[in-house]
Design a protein around this motif. Structure first.
Motif, PDB file in Angstrom:
ATOM      1  N   LEU A 273       3.945   0.951  -3.750  1.00  0.00           N
ATOM      2  CA  LEU A 273       4.567   0.204  -4.843  1.00  0.00           C
ATOM      3  C   LEU A 273       3.898   0.522  -6.173  1.00  0.00           C
ATOM      4  O   LEU A 273       4.572   0.640  -7.201  1.00  0.00           O
ATOM      5  N   HIS A 274       2.582   0.696  -6.183  1.00  0.00           N
ATOM      6  CA  HIS A 274       1.908   1.085  -7.427  1.00  0.00           C
ATOM      7  C   HIS A 274       2.459   2.412  -7.941  1.00  0.00           C
ATOM      8  O   HIS A 274       2.700   2.577  -9.142  1.00  0.00           O
ATOM      9  N   GLN A 275       2.676   3.374  -7.032  1.00  0.00           N
ATOM     10  CA  GLN A 275       3.254   4.659  -7.437  1.00  0.00           C
ATOM     11  C   GLN A 275       4.678   4.479  -7.958  1.00  0.00           C
ATOM     12  O   GLN A 275       5.065   5.093  -8.961  1.00  0.00           O
ATOM     13  N   SER A 276       5.474   3.648  -7.273  1.00  0.00           N
ATOM     14  CA  SER A 276       6.855   3.425  -7.696  1.00  0.00           C
ATOM     15  C   SER A 276       6.915   2.814  -9.091  1.00  0.00           C
ATOM     16  O   SER A 276       7.744   3.208  -9.922  1.00  0.00           O
ATOM     17  N   LEU A 277       6.041   1.862  -9.362  1.00  0.00           N
ATOM     18  CA  LEU A 277       6.037   1.228 -10.683  1.00  0.00           C
ATOM     19  C   LEU A 277       5.697   2.233 -11.778  1.00  0.00           C
ATOM     20  O   LEU A 277       6.263   2.180 -12.883  1.00  0.00           O
ATOM     21  N   LYS A 278       4.806   3.167 -11.491  1.00  0.00           N
ATOM     22  CA  LYS A 278       4.487   4.207 -12.475  1.00  0.00           C
ATOM     23  C   LYS A 278       5.681   5.109 -12.721  1.00  0.00           C
ATOM     24  O   LYS A 278       5.989   5.469 -13.856  1.00  0.00           O
ATOM     25  N   ARG A 279       6.383   5.487 -11.635  1.00  0.00           N
ATOM     26  CA  ARG A 279       7.551   6.355 -11.799  1.00  0.00           C
ATOM     27  C   ARG A 279       8.663   5.643 -12.572  1.00  0.00           C
ATOM     28  O   ARG A 279       9.368   6.251 -13.367  1.00  0.00           O
ATOM     29  N   LEU A 280       8.821   4.355 -12.315  1.00  0.00           N
ATOM     30  CA  LEU A 280       9.864   3.578 -12.974  1.00  0.00           C
ATOM     31  C   LEU A 280       9.450   3.105 -14.370  1.00  0.00           C
ATOM     32  O   LEU A 280      10.307   2.657 -15.144  1.00  0.00           O
ATOM     33  N   ASP A 281       8.161   3.185 -14.670  1.00  0.00           N
ATOM     34  CA  ASP A 281       7.610   2.670 -15.927  1.00  0.00           C
ATOM     35  C   ASP A 281       7.919   1.173 -16.072  1.00  0.00           C
ATOM     36  O   ASP A 281       8.386   0.704 -17.103  1.00  0.00           O
ATOM     37  N   LEU A 282       7.638   0.442 -14.990  1.00  0.00           N
ATOM     38  CA  LEU A 282       7.871  -0.995 -14.959  1.00  0.00           C
ATOM     39  C   LEU A 282       6.596  -1.734 -14.577  1.00  0.00           C
ATOM     40  O   LEU A 282       5.718  -1.177 -13.924  1.00  0.00           O
ATOM     41  N   ASP A 283       6.531  -2.998 -14.976  1.00  0.00           N
ATOM     42  CA  ASP A 283       5.425  -3.856 -14.549  1.00  0.00           C
ATOM     43  C   ASP A 283       5.685  -4.468 -13.181  1.00  0.00           C
ATOM     44  O   ASP A 283       4.743  -4.815 -12.459  1.00  0.00           O
ATOM     45  N   TYR A 284       6.960  -4.635 -12.833  1.00  0.00           N
ATOM     46  CA  TYR A 284       7.313  -5.239 -11.552  1.00  0.00           C
ATOM     47  C   TYR A 284       8.711  -4.786 -11.158  1.00  0.00           C
ATOM     48  O   TYR A 284       9.515  -4.362 -12.006  1.00  0.00           O
ATOM     49  N   VAL A 285       8.999  -4.838  -9.865  1.00  0.00           N
ATOM     50  CA  VAL A 285      10.371  -4.704  -9.382  1.00  0.00           C
ATOM     51  C   VAL A 285      10.860  -6.089  -8.996  1.00  0.00           C
ATOM     52  O   VAL A 285      10.062  -6.993  -8.711  1.00  0.00           O
ATOM     53  N   ASP A 286      12.165  -6.241  -8.974  1.00  0.00           N
ATOM     54  CA  ASP A 286      12.718  -7.544  -8.628  1.00  0.00           C
ATOM     55  C   ASP A 286      12.661  -7.789  -7.125  1.00  0.00           C
ATOM     56  O   ASP A 286      12.399  -8.912  -6.685  1.00  0.00           O
ATOM     57  N   ILE A 287      12.941  -6.748  -6.336  1.00  0.00           N
ATOM     58  CA  ILE A 287      12.875  -6.859  -4.878  1.00  0.00           C
ATOM     59  C   ILE A 287      12.095  -5.667  -4.333  1.00  0.00           C
ATOM     60  O   ILE A 287      12.360  -4.523  -4.720  1.00  0.00           O
ATOM     61  N   PHE A 288      11.155  -5.933  -3.443  1.00  0.00           N
ATOM     62  CA  PHE A 288      10.443  -4.862  -2.750  1.00  0.00           C
ATOM     63  C   PHE A 288      10.647  -5.040  -1.258  1.00  0.00           C
ATOM     64  O   PHE A 288      10.369  -6.105  -0.703  1.00  0.00           O
ATOM     65  N   TYR A 289      11.152  -3.991  -0.612  1.00  0.00           N
ATOM     66  CA  TYR A 289      11.472  -4.033   0.808  1.00  0.00           C
ATOM     67  C   TYR A 289      10.463  -3.255   1.644  1.00  0.00           C
ATOM     68  O   TYR A 289       9.986  -2.200   1.216  1.00  0.00           O
ATOM     69  N   HIS A 290      10.243  -3.733   2.872  1.00  0.00           N
ATOM     70  CA  HIS A 290       9.714  -2.832   3.886  1.00  0.00           C
ATOM     71  C   HIS A 290      10.908  -2.130   4.503  1.00  0.00           C
ATOM     72  O   HIS A 290      11.824  -2.773   5.013  1.00  0.00           O
ATOM     73  N   HIS A 291      10.899  -0.803   4.481  1.00  0.00           N
ATOM     74  CA  HIS A 291      12.088   0.012   4.715  1.00  0.00           C
ATOM     75  C   HIS A 291      12.465   0.125   6.189  1.00  0.00           C
ATOM     76  O   HIS A 291      13.640   0.323   6.520  1.00  0.00           O
ATOM     77  N   ARG A 292      11.503   0.021   7.090  1.00  0.00           N
ATOM     78  CA  ARG A 292      11.793   0.089   8.526  1.00  0.00           C
ATOM     79  C   ARG A 292      10.623  -0.521   9.292  1.00  0.00           C
ATOM     80  O   ARG A 292       9.477  -0.511   8.821  1.00  0.00           O
ATOM     81  N   PRO A 293      10.880  -1.040  10.490  1.00  0.00           N
ATOM     82  CA  PRO A 293       9.784  -1.614  11.291  1.00  0.00           C
ATOM     83  C   PRO A 293       8.755  -0.549  11.670  1.00  0.00           C
ATOM     84  O   PRO A 293       9.104   0.620  11.875  1.00  0.00           O
ATOM     85  N   ASP A 294       7.519  -0.967  11.747  1.00  0.00           N
ATOM     86  CA  ASP A 294       6.419  -0.092  12.168  1.00  0.00           C
ATOM     87  C   ASP A 294       6.021  -0.489  13.590  1.00  0.00           C
ATOM     88  O   ASP A 294       5.594  -1.620  13.829  1.00  0.00           O
ATOM     89  N   PRO A 295       6.162   0.421  14.562  1.00  0.00           N
ATOM     90  CA  PRO A 295       5.870   0.051  15.946  1.00  0.00           C
ATOM     91  C   PRO A 295       4.387  -0.150  16.237  1.00  0.00           C
ATOM     92  O   PRO A 295       4.031  -0.703  17.285  1.00  0.00           O
ATOM     93  N   ASP A 296       3.502   0.289  15.347  1.00  0.00           N
ATOM     94  CA  ASP A 296       2.067   0.259  15.621  1.00  0.00           C
ATOM     95  C   ASP A 296       1.288  -0.752  14.790  1.00  0.00           C
ATOM     96  O   ASP A 296       0.293  -1.306  15.251  1.00  0.00           O
ATOM     97  N   THR A 297       1.698  -0.977  13.546  1.00  0.00           N
ATOM     98  CA  THR A 297       0.976  -1.918  12.695  1.00  0.00           C
ATOM     99  C   THR A 297       1.394  -3.347  13.026  1.00  0.00           C
ATOM    100  O   THR A 297       2.591  -3.630  13.154  1.00  0.00           O
ATOM    101  N   PRO A 298       0.454  -4.280  13.163  1.00  0.00           N
ATOM    102  CA  PRO A 298       0.831  -5.674  13.413  1.00  0.00           C
ATOM    103  C   PRO A 298       1.775  -6.190  12.324  1.00  0.00           C
ATOM    104  O   PRO A 298       1.564  -5.926  11.131  1.00  0.00           O
ATOM    105  N   LEU A 299       2.778  -6.914  12.737  1.00  0.00           N
ATOM    106  CA  LEU A 299       3.756  -7.444  11.789  1.00  0.00           C
ATOM    107  C   LEU A 299       3.087  -8.339  10.753  1.00  0.00           C
ATOM    108  O   LEU A 299       3.488  -8.376   9.588  1.00  0.00           O
TER     109      LEU A 299
END
Length: 329
Positions: A120-146
């Motif tokens: 998200l830090h990288q995305s904000l730099k690319r967008l030149d924004l301080d925040y996004v309105d919605i940030f999603y987790h794009h797909r479930p991770d089978p290994d990282t605890p939810l």
């Protein structure tokens, strides 16, 4: 000449409440998965974004890996935002996501806190924004605890980097667990982004009921089934079509004769309704109030105009719903 938004932009669009939150989304949202990367013409991308906003489309959906190459859609949208839409920032809903491969090594993929925060830090730099309105987790991770993935989303809201959080591609049971964790953390999930169309109805089994139970909105991606639910393939596969190029959106083997027969029957019904097939397909996804918005892609401004034109003919009679089900099932 400096861009000035159409003064009638809110006249024809419907804005639907996202679950039980205070957030409203336009019935039609624009996805920047394709046609906004470095391989496309900047002027066309700019025309699409500005025409969308003039039509009342206030929600622009991105992800860290959109392009191609990955990251370029955010960079290009950031330029349009800076040069043309900066005065209108508070009228826009800008979303991004992380969950697919973005950079080499063990920290550039899936759902760890390390990856999500860095992404998200990288995305904000690319967008030149301080925040996004919605940030999603794009797909479930089978290994990282939810719990770790959800706590990362909670952290980013508390840091002011996102206003709301969402999930994408989560099956119903995993979504239920994630919603519960987020509620306990104090950052409820506001939206789920599933694949949903006339040809992909898995959400009807239990996901939509789960969303309603937890007060979560939804935005359907690929509502035109990669272009199948348009008049593009009524008479075979055109040489310049997505299917002919075996794109990741639509492959020739998906266009079976059975599917094409269904498309032709659906098109005949759409014509009876005075609509294009694409318009009827979008209206059908929106027939359920648990679907907040449909997420479309576009390569031409006329496609945006067609999509928004759907708003004038959204209702279905019981007989039409029965006929559509008889075609699809």
């Amino acid at each position: 000449m400096a861009y000035q938004a159409d003064s009638t932009r809110y006249q024809d669009m419907e804005y639907r409440r996202c679950g039980r939150s205070g957030l409203k989304l336009p019935a039609v949202s624009l996805g920047l998965w394709h046609n906004f990367g470095d391989t496309t013409l900047h002027d066309n991308a700019r025309n699409l974004v500005l025409r969308a906003f003039d039509l009342g489309i206030t929600h622009f959906d991105l992800a860290n890996n959109y392009g191609p190459p990955p990251g370029s859609a955010e960079e290009n949208f950031g330029r349009i935002l800076h040069n043309d839409l900066k005065p209108y920032r508070d009228e826009l809903i800008i979303s991004s996501k992380a969950g697919y491969t973005m950079w080499p090594g063990p920290y550039g993929d899936w759902g760890s806190k390390k990856y999500l925060v860095a992404s998200l830090h990288q995305s904000l730099k690319r967008l030149d924004l301080d925040y996004v309105d919605i940030f999603y987790h794009h797909r479930p991770d089978p290994d990282t605890p939810l719990e770790e993935t959800m706590s990362a989303l909670d952290l980013l809201v508390r840091q002011g980097k996102a206003l709301y959080v969402g999930l994408s591609n989560y099956p119903a049971e995993q979504a239920r667990q994630a919603f519960s964790i987020l509620q306990q953390l104090g950052t409820p999930c506001v939206i789920h982004q599933p694949k949903y169309s006339m040809f992909e109805r898995w959400v009807e089994a239990d996901l939509l009921d789960t969303l309603e139970e937890y007060g979560v909105g939804s935005i359907a991606f690929s509502p035109l089934a990669g272009g199948m639910l348009t008049d593009r393939y009524l008479h075979g596969i055109p040489q310049d079509s997505r299917a002919a190029s075996s794109s990741r959106f639509l492959r020739p083997e998906q266009l079976t004769e059975d599917k094409l027969q269904k498309v032709r029957r659906l098109n005949a019904l759409a014509e009876q309704r005075g609509q294009k097939l694409s318009q009827m397909a979008l209206a059908w996804v929106l027939r359920n109030d648990r679907v907040t918005s449909v997420l479309i892609g576009a390569s031409k401004t006329s496609q945006l105009e067609d999509a928004v034109g759907m708003m004038s003919q959204r209702a279905f009679s019981p007989e039409e719903i029965t006929e559509i089900d008889s075609i699809l099932l």
